[in-house]
Design an enzyme around this catalytic site. Structure first.
Site, PDB file in Angstrom:
ATOM      1  NE  ARG A   1      32.627   5.956 -48.837  1.00  0.00           N
ATOM      2  CZ  ARG A   1      32.830   6.003 -50.162  1.00  0.00           C
ATOM      3  NH1 ARG A   1      33.577   6.945 -50.667  1.00  0.00           N
ATOM      4  NH2 ARG A   1      32.276   5.124 -50.951  1.00  0.00           N
TER       5      ARG A   1
ATOM      6  NE  ARG B   1      32.584   2.671 -34.856  1.00  0.00           N
ATOM      7  CZ  ARG B   1      31.388   2.411 -35.349  1.00  0.00           C
ATOM      8  NH1 ARG B   1      30.698   1.389 -34.919  1.00  0.00           N
ATOM      9  NH2 ARG B   1      30.867   3.201 -36.268  1.00  0.00           N
TER      10      ARG B   1
ATOM     11  NE  ARG C   1      26.867  -4.651 -59.130  1.00  0.00           N
ATOM     12  CZ  ARG C   1      26.942  -5.806 -59.780  1.00  0.00           C
ATOM     13  NH1 ARG C   1      27.203  -5.836 -61.089  1.00  0.00           N
ATOM     14  NH2 ARG C   1      26.757  -6.943 -59.131  1.00  0.00           N
TER      15      ARG C   1
ATOM     16  NE  ARG D   1      21.646  -4.164 -47.744  1.00  0.00           N
ATOM     17  CZ  ARG D   1      21.707  -2.878 -47.443  1.00  0.00           C
ATOM     18  NH1 ARG D   1      22.350  -2.493 -46.361  1.00  0.00           N
ATOM     19  NH2 ARG D   1      21.155  -1.959 -48.199  1.00  0.00           N
TER      20      ARG D   1
ATOM     21  CD  GLU E   1      19.936  -4.779 -50.365  1.00  0.00           C
ATOM     22  OE1 GLU E   1      19.299  -4.666 -49.303  1.00  0.00           O
ATOM     23  OE2 GLU E   1      20.936  -4.114 -50.625  1.00  0.00           O
TER      24      GLU E   1
ATOM     25  CE1 TYR F   1      24.446   5.085 -50.761  1.00  0.00           C
ATOM     26  CE2 TYR F   1      25.821   6.396 -49.314  1.00  0.00           C
ATOM     27  CZ  TYR F   1      24.727   5.594 -49.513  1.00  0.00           C
ATOM     28  OH  TYR F   1      23.883   5.320 -48.475  1.00  0.00           O
TER      29      TYR F   1
ATOM     30  CG  ASP G   1      24.925   8.275 -46.124  1.00  0.00           C
ATOM     31  OD1 ASP G   1      24.329   7.267 -46.534  1.00  0.00           O
ATOM     32  OD2 ASP G   1      26.004   8.222 -45.497  1.00  0.00           O
TER      33      ASP G   1
HETATM   34  C1  LIG Z   1      20.183   0.478 -51.100  1.00  0.00           C
HETATM   35  C2  LIG Z   1      20.398   1.870 -50.563  1.00  0.00           C
HETATM   36  C3  LIG Z   1      20.320   2.097 -49.207  1.00  0.00           C
HETATM   37  C4  LIG Z   1      20.511   3.380 -48.703  1.00  0.00           C
HETATM   38  N1  LIG Z   1      20.453   3.565 -47.354  1.00  0.00           N
HETATM   39  C5  LIG Z   1      20.670   4.797 -46.852  1.00  0.00           C
HETATM   40  C6  LIG Z   1      20.648   5.012 -45.438  1.00  0.00           C
HETATM   41  O1  LIG Z   1      20.469   4.087 -44.632  1.00  0.00           O
HETATM   42  N2  LIG Z   1      20.854   6.276 -44.971  1.00  0.00           N
HETATM   43  C7  LIG Z   1      21.081   7.343 -45.825  1.00  0.00           C
HETATM   44  O2  LIG Z   1      21.262   8.461 -45.352  1.00  0.00           O
HETATM   45  N3  LIG Z   1      21.089   7.163 -47.172  1.00  0.00           N
HETATM   46  C8  LIG Z   1      20.874   5.927 -47.703  1.00  0.00           C
HETATM   47  N4  LIG Z   1      20.884   5.754 -49.064  1.00  0.00           N
HETATM   48  C9  LIG Z   1      21.054   6.931 -49.933  1.00  0.00           C
HETATM   49  C10 LIG Z   1      19.697   7.610 -50.274  1.00  0.00           C
HETATM   50  O3  LIG Z   1      18.904   6.693 -50.975  1.00  0.00           O
HETATM   51  C11 LIG Z   1      19.979   8.861 -51.097  1.00  0.00           C
HETATM   52  O4  LIG Z   1      20.658   9.796 -50.281  1.00  0.00           O
HETATM   53  C12 LIG Z   1      18.727   9.551 -51.610  1.00  0.00           C
HETATM   54  O5  LIG Z   1      17.929   8.676 -52.350  1.00  0.00           O
HETATM   55  C13 LIG Z   1      19.099  10.740 -52.489  1.00  0.00           C
HETATM   56  O6  LIG Z   1      17.919  11.360 -52.962  1.00  0.00           O
HETATM   57  P1  LIG Z   1      17.865  12.081 -54.371  1.00  0.00           P
HETATM   58  O7  LIG Z   1      16.642  12.908 -54.344  1.00  0.00           O
HETATM   59  O8  LIG Z   1      19.160  12.720 -54.681  1.00  0.00           O
HETATM   60  O9  LIG Z   1      17.720  10.894 -55.435  1.00  0.00           O
HETATM   61  P2  LIG Z   1      16.520   9.900 -55.696  1.00  0.00           P
HETATM   62  O10 LIG Z   1      15.999   9.385 -54.410  1.00  0.00           O
HETATM   63  O11 LIG Z   1      17.018   8.924 -56.692  1.00  0.00           O
HETATM   64  O12 LIG Z   1      15.401  10.801 -56.347  1.00  0.00           O
HETATM   65  C14 LIG Z   1      15.437  11.210 -57.716  1.00  0.00           C
HETATM   66  C15 LIG Z   1      13.998  11.305 -58.199  1.00  0.00           C
HETATM   67  O13 LIG Z   1      14.010  11.850 -59.514  1.00  0.00           O
HETATM   68  C16 LIG Z   1      13.066  11.156 -60.302  1.00  0.00           C
HETATM   69  N5  LIG Z   1      13.481  11.293 -61.705  1.00  0.00           N
HETATM   70  C17 LIG Z   1      14.637  10.857 -62.271  1.00  0.00           C
HETATM   71  N6  LIG Z   1      14.672  11.193 -63.575  1.00  0.00           N
HETATM   72  C18 LIG Z   1      13.517  11.871 -63.822  1.00  0.00           C
HETATM   73  C19 LIG Z   1      12.977  12.489 -65.011  1.00  0.00           C
HETATM   74  N7  LIG Z   1      13.646  12.492 -66.181  1.00  0.00           N
HETATM   75  N8  LIG Z   1      11.770  13.087 -64.911  1.00  0.00           N
HETATM   76  C20 LIG Z   1      11.091  13.123 -63.726  1.00  0.00           C
HETATM   77  N9  LIG Z   1      11.554  12.543 -62.600  1.00  0.00           N
HETATM   78  C21 LIG Z   1      12.761  11.934 -62.643  1.00  0.00           C
HETATM   79  C22 LIG Z   1      13.140   9.721 -59.795  1.00  0.00           C
HETATM   80  O14 LIG Z   1      11.954   9.005 -60.110  1.00  0.00           O
HETATM   81  C23 LIG Z   1      13.303   9.940 -58.296  1.00  0.00           C
HETATM   82  O15 LIG Z   1      12.071   9.998 -57.626  1.00  0.00           O
HETATM   83  C24 LIG Z   1      20.757   4.461 -49.581  1.00  0.00           C
HETATM   84  C25 LIG Z   1      20.846   4.224 -50.959  1.00  0.00           C
HETATM   85  C26 LIG Z   1      20.704   2.945 -51.448  1.00  0.00           C
HETATM   86  C27 LIG Z   1      20.868   2.703 -52.920  1.00  0.00           C
END
Ligand SMILES: Cc1cc2nc3c(=O)[nH]c(=O)nc-3n(C[C@H](O)[C@H](O)[C@H](O)COP(=O)(O)OP(=O)(O)OC[C@H]3O[C@@H](n4cnc5c(N)ncnc54)[C@H](O)[C@@H]3O)c2cc1C
Length: 380
Positions: A171, A175, A248, A278, A299, A347, A349
Site C-alpha cells: 500500500r 514515486r 497497538r 513520529r 508518538e 484500518y 481511512d
Molecule cells: C493515529 C491515527 C491516525 C489516523 N489518521 C487518519 C488520516 O489522516 N486520515 C484518515 O482518513 N483516517 C485516519 N485515521 C483513521 C480514522 O481515525 C478512522 O477512519 C476513524 O476513526 C473511523 O471512525 P469510526 O467511527 O469507525 O471509529 P471510532 O473513531 O473509533 O469511533 C467509535 C466510537 O464508538 C465509541 N464506542 C466504542 N465502544 C462503545 C460502547 N460499548 N458504547 C458506546 N460507545 C462506544 C467510541 O468511544 C468511539 O467514539 C487515523 C487513525 C489513527 C489510529
C-alpha cells in the site's frame, strides 16, 4: 423501527445522519463525553491550537458521494501534506520519491535512471513475497528498506516485519517524480473548525438523540431495539469471550515551543534507537491560523492492554483464528450490524469508514421501505 447506534465517531454519526435524513428516528450512545471518536480535535488550553487528540487526521478521498456528504457539515480548507523522515539526523521526503532517492544516493537521477537503479537493488525471490520484509526487499532492496521501513515498522507494530502481511508494504507508494505530496486524491482537506465540530453538526438533527458518557453493553437492554449498529470493538461486543484481539495503542508526549519546531507537519523517525515513531506539529494542520507558540506530540506505539485505547488492529501474515471466530459469531447475530474500524477490525481511512456507513444506511433504508429484513453484518 427502533434503531440504536453505538458510537459517535464518523461511522456512527454518518449512519445516524443518513438514517435520520431518510425520516428514521435513531438513538446514539457514546461512551465518551464528546463525539468524533478517534478523529477528535480540541483546542489546547495553553496555546489555543487545534489539537488532533488521537493523532493527526487529514481527510483525503476520491469518493464524491462521501465528499459531498461531509462538505454539508464543515468548511474544508485545502491541505497539502508533506511528510519527512529523519534518518540519522537527515531529513528525507516520504513517501519515497525522486527527491528522496537523489538525496539518499547522492545522485541526480532521471525517472528512468531511478527506476533502473531500484530494479538493480531489489532482491528477486523464487516465490511470491510472504510478508512485509520480503515484499519490501524484493521491491526496493535492503538499503532503502533498512533506512526507512525496518526500524519504523518494528516500532510501530512491535513485531519483526517478517511477521506482518506483505499488503502493508504494497500500500506504500513509490514515486519516480519530484512530487513531495503525501496524498494524491482529488479531495484533500481539513475541516476549518476540526473534526469534532463536523461530527457534532452531523448529529444535529431533530430525529437524532445522542447520549454521551453512555457505554453500551450487550446485556444492557439492547433487545428493545429492532436494529443495532455497533461501531465499538468486535471483541468488546462479545465481552472478550474468546480472548482479546491484538491492537497497538499510542501514547503522546506533548511539548510546546516558541515559533516553529520542524519543517513539516509530520516528521517520522525510522531509526530503531529513537523510541518514538513520529512527531506531529499541530498548528501546521491549520496553516490558516496564526499562533506564536507551537504544540507538538511525540508518538510512542505499544501493545494495547486491557485498559488502553485501541488504535491500530494488528493483522498478521499468518492470519488469525481468533478474528475468524469473532467474525463468525458476528454473522450469527440477527439485527446487529458491525460497522467502522473497531467493529470490522480493519484500518479504515475516514472516507472509507464514512462510505461504508453510507452504504450500510442505504441498505437499511432500502429494506425498511420494502419490508425486507435488514442484513446483520457488513464486512468491508
Ligand atoms: C493515529 C491515527 C491516525 C489516523 N489518521 C487518519 C488520516 O489522516 N486520515 C484518515 O482518513 N483516517 C485516519 N485515521 C483513521 C480514522 O481515525 C478512522 O477512519 C476513524 O476513526 C473511523 O471512525 P469510526 O467511527 O469507525 O471509529 P471510532 O473513531 O473509533 O469511533 C467509535 C466510537 O464508538 C465509541 N464506542 C466504542 N465502544 C462503545 C460502547 N460499548 N458504547 C458506546 N460507545 C462506544 C467510541 O468511544 C468511539 O467514539 C487515523 C487513525 C489513527 C489510529
Amino acid at each position: 423501527m427502533r434503531i440504536l447506534i453505538v458510537g459517535a465517531g464518523v461511522s456512527g454519526a454518518t449512519l445516524a445522519r443518513s438514517l435520520a435524513d431518510a425520516g428514521n428516528p435513531v438513538r446514539v450512545v457514546e461512551a465518551k463525553p464528546h463525539p468524533g471518536g478517534h478523529c477528535h480535535t480540541e483546542r489546547d488550553a495553553r496555546t489555543g491550537i487545534m489539537k488532533h487528540a488521537f493523532g493527526p487526521h487529514i481527510f483525503h478521498s476520491d469518493d464524491m458521494d462521501v465528499w459531498s456528504f461531509v462538505s454539508r457539515f464543515a468548511e474544508f480548507r485545502p491541505f497539502a501534506l508533506e511528510v519527512k523522515a529523519n534518518v540519522a539526523g537527515r531529513l528525507f521526503s516520504l513517501p519515497i520519491n525522486l527527491n528522496t532517492l537523489n538525496q539518499f544516493f547522492g545522485r541526480q537521477f532521471t525517472a528512468e535512471d531511478a527506476q533502473a537503479h531500484i530494479r538493480n537493488l531489489s532482491v528477486p525471490l523464487d516465490h511470491d513475497p510472504r510478508n512485509f520484509e520480503e515484499q519490501a526487499i524484493s521491491s526496493i532492496g535492503e538499503a532503502l528498506y533498512n533506512a526507512f521501513f525496518k526500524g519504523y515498522t518494528q516500532k510501530q507494530w512491535g513485531r519483526p516485519p517478517d511477521q506482518l502481511p506483505a499488503d502493508i508494504f504494497k500500500r506504500l507508494p513509490l514515486r519516480f517524480t519530484k512530487d513531495n505530496n503525501y496524498f494524491h486524491h482529488s479531495r484533500i482537506g481539513i475541516p476549518q473548525e476540526g473534526y469534532t465540530a463536523l461530527v457534532e453538526k452531523m448529529l444535529r438533527h431533530p430525529l437524532i438523540t445522542v447520549e454521551y458518557d453512555t457505554k453500551f453493553r450487550r446485556d444492557g437492554g439492547d433487545h428493545e431495539f429492532d436494529q443495532v449498529f455497533y461501531t465499538g470493538g468486535l471483541d468488546a461486543f462479545f465481552n472478550f469471550e474468546f480472548g482479546r484481539l491484538p491492537y497497538r495503542s499510542l501514547r503522546f508526549e506533548d511539548f510546546i515551543v516558541t515559533g516553529d519546531f520542524q519543517e513539516s507537519a509530520i516528521v517520522t523517525y525510522p531509526d530503531p534507537e529513537v523510541p518514538y515513531t513520529r512527531i506531529s506539529e499541530h498548528k501546521k494542520f491549520a496553516p490558516w491560523e496564526t499562533h506564536e507558540k507551537s504544540l507538538c506530540s511525540r508518538e510512542f506505539s505499544f501493545e494495547c492492554g486491557e485498559n488502553d485505547v485501541p488504535f491500530y488492529p494488528v493483522n498478521l501474515a499468518a492470519g488469525s483464528a481468533l478474528l475468524d471466530r469473532y467474525r463468525y459469531e458476528a454473522t450469527q447475530l440477527r439485527n446487529v450490524s458491525f460497522v467502522g474500524r473497531l467493529a470490522t477490525f480493519k484500518y479504515l481511512d475516514m472516507d472509507v469508514a464514512i462510505g461504508q456507513a453510507r452504504h450500510a444506511a442505504a441498505v437499511t433504508i432500502g429494506c425498511l421501505t420494502t419490508d425486507l429484513p435488514v442484513p446483520a453484518f457488513f464486512q468491508p
